[in-house]
Design an enzyme around this catalytic site. Structure first.
Site, PDB file in Angstrom:
ATOM      1  N   ASP A  13       0.944  -1.112  -0.028  1.00  0.00           N
ATOM      2  CA  ASP A  13      -0.022  -0.065   0.055  1.00  0.00           C
ATOM      3  C   ASP A  13       0.811   1.214  -0.046  1.00  0.00           C
ATOM      4  OD1 ASP A  13      -2.490   1.723   0.544  1.00  0.00           O
ATOM      5  OD2 ASP A  13      -1.767   1.608   2.508  1.00  0.00           O
ATOM      6  N   MET A  14       0.516   2.433  -0.071  1.00  0.00           N
ATOM      7  CA  MET A  14       1.302   3.429  -0.291  1.00  0.00           C
ATOM      8  C   MET A  14       1.029   4.574   0.883  1.00  0.00           C
ATOM      9  SD  MET A  14       1.843   6.133  -3.431  1.00  0.00           S
ATOM     10  CE  MET A  14       0.340   7.380  -3.034  1.00  0.00           C
ATOM     11  N   ASP A  15      -0.209   4.994   1.013  1.00  0.00           N
ATOM     12  CA  ASP A  15      -0.369   5.949   2.011  1.00  0.00           C
ATOM     13  C   ASP A  15      -0.501   5.357   3.356  1.00  0.00           C
ATOM     14  OD1 ASP A  15      -0.499   8.133   0.335  1.00  0.00           O
ATOM     15  OD2 ASP A  15      -2.757   8.018  -0.017  1.00  0.00           O
ATOM     16  N   ASP A 171      -1.651  -0.365   6.224  1.00  0.00           N
ATOM     17  CA  ASP A 171      -1.823  -0.020   7.218  1.00  0.00           C
ATOM     18  C   ASP A 171      -3.473   0.274   7.676  1.00  0.00           C
ATOM     19  OD1 ASP A 171      -2.480   2.120   5.341  1.00  0.00           O
ATOM     20  OD2 ASP A 171      -2.603   3.790   6.704  1.00  0.00           O
TER      21      ASP A 171
END
Length: 223
Positions: A13-15, A171
């Site tokens: 995932d990124m954010d 997250d």
């Protein structure tokens, strides 16, 4: 143990995972909601919505809006986020070292994120990470957002790796659930929530504050 089997591919995932930026998203969302006199529950908003396609977040507030209008509304929020976060872009502690180890062992890597293309560019290009990843998958390519497994399954297919051999770094509960539905193990990155938020997921093999804390995890030895 299945959870100890060495990963053959990594999906990030990124954010909130590659970068610790969710408070900047919350700030932008709070401003956006306020601009339309909509109620905003900051304490729970990100936990409920992180990983969803932005159109799925905004759409229920504007049931008559067409795609173009939803895109315009989304860009209002995203432009505020990019403006405020741009000076603060930094990789989460230990990320680069993990990427380096995976590359040395020939383990392909992907990004599966609900972020808009301009947001992806802000993070990956600012940090010069784009070339590290075999593929980047997002709803802008026609995939459903999390908790649907579509993006993660597409990433695995593009890398030529079975879902069971992938590890997803996430997250948010929506992301971990997407990994579960895809048949993938997950590592919960605790930038946004504490470990109890992920206690109900049987696919979570570790819950850690950053990537340094994963040193020694059997599944990431790539042996």
């Amino acid at each position: 143990m299945l959870s100890d089997r060495a990963a053959k591919a990594l999906i990030f995932d990124m954010d909130g995972t590659i970068v610790d930026n969710m408070r900047f998203h919350d700030d932008a969302w709070e401003r956006w909601y306020g601009g339309y006199d909509l109620p905003f529950e900051r304490a729970t908003f990100s936990a409920k919505t992180a990983g969803m396609a932005i159109s799925d977040i905004i759409g229920p507030h504007f049931p008559g809006a067409d795609v173009a209008e939803l895109d315009r509304l989304a860009e209002e929020k995203e432009s505020v986020y990019r403006e405020t976060y741009r000076p603060h872009v930094a990789a989460l502690t230990g990320l680069i070292e993990l990427l380096d180890r995976a590359r040395v062992h020939g383990v392909p890597m992907a990004v599966g994120t609900a972020a808009a293309p301009a947001n992806i560019a802000l993070i990956l290009d600012t940090l010069s990470l784009r070339e590290r990843f075999a593929t980047i998958v997002s709803p802008s390519q026609g995939f459903r957002g999390k908790p649907h497994p579509d993006m993660f399954l597409a990433a695995a297919e593009r890398m030529g790796v079975a879902p069971a051999d992938c590890i997803v770094f996430e997250d948010a509960p929506n992301g971990v659930e997407a990994a579960r539905r895809a048949g993938m193990r997950a590592v919960a990155i605790l930038t946004m929530l504490d470990a109890p938020a992920f206690a109900g997921f049987d696919n979570v093999i570790a819950s850690v504050p950053d990537f340094v804390a994963l040193n020694g995890l059997p599944a990431l030895r790539f042996a």
